[in-house]
Write a protein that holds these residues in place. Structure first.
Motif, PDB file in Angstrom:
ATOM      1  N   PRO A 256     -29.279   4.988  -1.773  1.00  0.00           N
ATOM      2  CA  PRO A 256     -27.928   5.266  -1.318  1.00  0.00           C
ATOM      3  C   PRO A 256     -27.747   6.756  -1.147  1.00  0.00           C
ATOM      4  N   ARG A 257     -27.128   6.986  -0.023  1.00  0.00           N
ATOM      5  CA  ARG A 257     -27.050   8.408   0.505  1.00  0.00           C
ATOM      6  C   ARG A 257     -26.623   9.256  -0.705  1.00  0.00           C
ATOM      7  N   SER A 258     -25.369   8.812  -1.456  1.00  0.00           N
ATOM      8  CA  SER A 258     -25.055   9.541  -2.494  1.00  0.00           C
ATOM      9  C   SER A 258     -25.816  10.140  -3.461  1.00  0.00           C
ATOM     10  N   TRP A 259     -27.218   9.537  -3.429  1.00  0.00           N
ATOM     11  CA  TRP A 259     -28.261   9.880  -4.622  1.00  0.00           C
ATOM     12  C   TRP A 259     -28.965  11.286  -3.627  1.00  0.00           C
ATOM     13  N   ALA A 260     -28.814  11.669  -2.453  1.00  0.00           N
ATOM     14  CA  ALA A 260     -29.680  12.593  -1.716  1.00  0.00           C
ATOM     15  C   ALA A 260     -29.479  13.866  -1.899  1.00  0.00           C
ATOM     16  N   PHE A 261     -30.344  14.539  -2.415  1.00  0.00           N
ATOM     17  CA  PHE A 261     -30.215  15.941  -2.615  1.00  0.00           C
ATOM     18  C   PHE A 261     -30.225  16.779  -1.214  1.00  0.00           C
ATOM     19  N   CYS A 262     -30.706  16.059  -0.421  1.00  0.00           N
ATOM     20  CA  CYS A 262     -31.015  16.418   1.228  1.00  0.00           C
ATOM     21  C   CYS A 262     -29.596  16.397   1.899  1.00  0.00           C
ATOM     22  N   ASN A 263     -28.424  15.927   1.362  1.00  0.00           N
ATOM     23  CA  ASN A 263     -27.325  16.314   1.932  1.00  0.00           C
ATOM     24  C   ASN A 263     -27.061  17.475   1.627  1.00  0.00           C
ATOM     25  N   HIS A 264     -27.425  18.436   0.975  1.00  0.00           N
ATOM     26  CA  HIS A 264     -27.169  19.800   0.870  1.00  0.00           C
ATOM     27  C   HIS A 264     -28.155  20.345   1.999  1.00  0.00           C
ATOM     28  N   THR A 265     -29.352  19.974   1.958  1.00  0.00           N
ATOM     29  CA  THR A 265     -30.473  20.727   3.085  1.00  0.00           C
ATOM     30  C   THR A 265     -29.789  20.741   4.160  1.00  0.00           C
ATOM     31  N   ILE A 266     -29.113  19.651   4.818  1.00  0.00           N
ATOM     32  CA  ILE A 266     -28.829  19.393   6.056  1.00  0.00           C
ATOM     33  C   ILE A 266     -27.595  20.358   6.509  1.00  0.00           C
ATOM     34  N   LEU A 267     -27.183  21.053   5.573  1.00  0.00           N
ATOM     35  CA  LEU A 267     -25.933  21.701   5.701  1.00  0.00           C
ATOM     36  C   LEU A 267     -26.227  23.336   6.020  1.00  0.00           C
ATOM     37  N   GLN A 268     -27.611  23.381   6.185  1.00  0.00           N
ATOM     38  CA  GLN A 268     -28.010  24.630   6.678  1.00  0.00           C
ATOM     39  C   GLN A 268     -29.378  24.842   7.492  1.00  0.00           C
ATOM     40  N   ARG A 269     -29.742  25.977   7.779  1.00  0.00           N
ATOM     41  CA  ARG A 269     -31.136  26.141   8.561  1.00  0.00           C
ATOM     42  C   ARG A 269     -32.113  26.588   7.766  1.00  0.00           C
ATOM     43  N   ASP A 270     -32.194  26.904   6.641  1.00  0.00           N
ATOM     44  CA  ASP A 270     -32.968  27.290   5.965  1.00  0.00           C
ATOM     45  C   ASP A 270     -33.327  26.435   4.690  1.00  0.00           C
ATOM     46  N   ILE A 271     -34.629  26.952   4.199  1.00  0.00           N
ATOM     47  CA  ILE A 271     -34.860  26.126   2.649  1.00  0.00           C
ATOM     48  C   ILE A 271     -33.859  26.094   1.654  1.00  0.00           C
ATOM     49  N   PHE A 272     -33.605  24.805   1.215  1.00  0.00           N
ATOM     50  CA  PHE A 272     -32.487  24.638  -0.039  1.00  0.00           C
ATOM     51  C   PHE A 272     -33.497  24.281  -1.160  1.00  0.00           C
ATOM     52  N   THR A 273     -33.195  24.929  -2.377  1.00  0.00           N
ATOM     53  CA  THR A 273     -34.014  24.752  -3.436  1.00  0.00           C
ATOM     54  C   THR A 273     -33.135  24.529  -4.616  1.00  0.00           C
ATOM     55  N   VAL A 274     -33.525  23.877  -5.591  1.00  0.00           N
ATOM     56  CA  VAL A 274     -32.793  23.716  -7.196  1.00  0.00           C
ATOM     57  C   VAL A 274     -33.972  23.693  -8.119  1.00  0.00           C
ATOM     58  N   PRO A 275     -33.978  24.856  -8.866  1.00  0.00           N
ATOM     59  CA  PRO A 275     -34.988  24.802  -9.922  1.00  0.00           C
ATOM     60  C   PRO A 275     -34.970  23.723 -10.984  1.00  0.00           C
ATOM     61  N   ASP A 276     -33.842  23.497 -11.387  1.00  0.00           N
ATOM     62  CA  ASP A 276     -33.465  22.420 -12.180  1.00  0.00           C
ATOM     63  C   ASP A 276     -32.345  21.543 -12.099  1.00  0.00           C
ATOM     64  N   LEU A 277     -32.538  20.436 -11.643  1.00  0.00           N
ATOM     65  CA  LEU A 277     -31.440  19.631 -11.168  1.00  0.00           C
ATOM     66  C   LEU A 277     -30.334  19.107 -12.332  1.00  0.00           C
ATOM     67  N   SER A 278     -30.946  18.951 -13.440  1.00  0.00           N
ATOM     68  CA  SER A 278     -30.241  18.831 -14.635  1.00  0.00           C
ATOM     69  C   SER A 278     -29.319  19.798 -14.965  1.00  0.00           C
ATOM     70  N   ALA A 279     -29.567  20.936 -14.680  1.00  0.00           N
ATOM     71  CA  ALA A 279     -28.765  22.064 -15.121  1.00  0.00           C
ATOM     72  C   ALA A 279     -27.582  22.416 -14.214  1.00  0.00           C
ATOM     73  N   ASP A 280     -27.797  21.953 -12.730  1.00  0.00           N
ATOM     74  CA  ASP A 280     -26.839  22.222 -11.717  1.00  0.00           C
ATOM     75  C   ASP A 280     -25.858  21.149 -11.824  1.00  0.00           C
ATOM     76  N   PRO A 281     -24.505  21.434 -11.741  1.00  0.00           N
ATOM     77  CA  PRO A 281     -23.352  20.487 -11.866  1.00  0.00           C
ATOM     78  C   PRO A 281     -23.141  19.800 -10.549  1.00  0.00           C
TER      79      PRO A 281
END
Length: 360
Positions: A256-281
């Motif tokens: 499902p698209r709602s699962w996609a971390f890439c939803n945030h990646t496509i809002l920018q032109r550079d790399i998007f990183t999340v060191p710990d997904l479980s610690a990010d609200p």
């Protein structure tokens, strides 16, 4: 004095495309060429310019997300700062008017910003742009004080006082009110202000639900190997799905698209990183984080089409938290750029085939 005979790299620079794309144009005969005794291809400058001039008018072309900024070198930093968060656009900056005109002819951008406050011969440039029928649907904004736009061009060219105001004007011309309201989808993820046109670009790419391709599979394999990550994906984002054009370490074809971390990646032109997904609200409650498969780390970069729209991303995922260094970040950027070139090559191939059929 400009060179009359160009290398493939020279032609690529003049056209504003990658060397690989230029090779396709040259070897396919779109640009006449010949081989030197050493086996290298050469083309005439006039033939490259003729190709730029022969492009179809923008009114017949696909919509673009590309902006061109023309300003003196001392003014360009102000435009870059104003555009820092303008992820909806792919922006090219020029302090050379001739180079800018070549790029405008080859990309037929959505908008052109011309700085009128310093040493640039802006009035002559504005007249040239206004007279160019090939960019009839391109928005042109002169940045400067009252009087920056010659009176005879006021119907074609608008004015803005600052770079930020010019960008706001161009965004307003693209983003209709309903384009920022996706409540009717019931979505639970962020979307770009120009999501409808981005989705059109995904459809135009011809990649959705296509067969596996070695060229893309090599990139995900390289991403997984280079970052020592168990999972690497090349994703395309549709209204409801995150579909995997290529994948390493994951069995499912989509989520499902709602699962996609890439939803945030496509809002920018550079790399998007999340060191710990479980610690990010933003991601802690995501089913792929809270449950199986228990994802913890994500890093991705956007993949663009030939019109500047972000159609998806190339990303790596790990089941343990981690932090990447600049070398690894540079690797992801480079692989996403190669993926973008592959998307553009397919678009170019379709256009060339269509042109060939039309001539017949």
């Amino acid at each position: 004095m400009k060179k009359d005979i160009l290398t493939t790299a020279d032609a690529a620079k003049l056209l504003g495309i990658s060397v690989r794309t230029a090779q396709v144009l040259i070897e396919g005969g779109t640009i006449p060429s010949w081989k030197t005794p050493g086996g290298h291809r050469r083309v005439y400058h006039a033939d490259v310019v003729a190709l730029i001039d022969s492009r179809q008018p923008a009114a017949e072309a696909a919509p673009s997300a590309i902006l061109i900024v023309v300003a003196t070198s001392d003014r360009l930093p102000g435009y870059r700062a104003a555009a820092e968060n303008a992820a909806d656009f792919a922006i090219d900056y020029f302090d050379d008017v001739l180079a800018a005109l070549v790029a405008i002819g080859s990309t037929q951008p959505h908008g052109i910003l011309v700085d009128c406050t310093s040493g640039l011969n802006s009035e002559a440039l504005l007249h040239s742009l206004a007279a160019n029928k090939a960019i009839a649907s391109t928005r042109i904004v002169a940045v400067g004080e009252e009087g920056a736009v010659p009176p005879d061009l006021s119907a074609r060219i608008s004015r803005a006082a600052t770079p930020a105001a010019a960008l706001a004007q161009l965004r307003g011309s693209v983003f209709a009110a309903e384009d920022s309201d996706f409540s009717d989808w019931g979505v639970a993820f962020p979307v770009s202000q120009d999501e409808r046109r981005r989705l059109m670009a995904v459809e135009r790419s011809g990649l959705l639900h296509s067969q596996n391709e070695e060229s893309f599979d090599r990139l995900t394999w390289l991403a997984a190997q280079s970052l020592d990550a168990p999972i690497a994906l090349l994703t395309l984002l549709t209204p409801t799905k995150q579909w995997f054009k290529s994948k390493i370490g994951l069995d499912m074809a989509d989520t499902p698209r709602s699962w996609a971390f890439c939803n945030h990646t496509i809002l920018q032109r550079d790399i998007f990183t999340v060191p710990d997904l479980s610690a990010d609200p933003r991601f802690a409650a995501n089913p792929a984080v809270a449950g199986e498969p228990g994802f913890r780390f994500y890093a991705g970069a956007p993949v663009l089409d030939d019109e500047g729209f972000i159609v998806g991303s190339l990303c790596v995922i790990d089941r343990k938290p981690r932090v990447i260094g600049e070398r690894e970040a540079k690797t992801i950027r480079a692989l996403a750029a190669v993926a973008s070139d592959e998307v553009r090559l397919r678009s170019l191939d379709r256009k060339l085939r269509s042109a060939t059929r039309t001539k017949r």
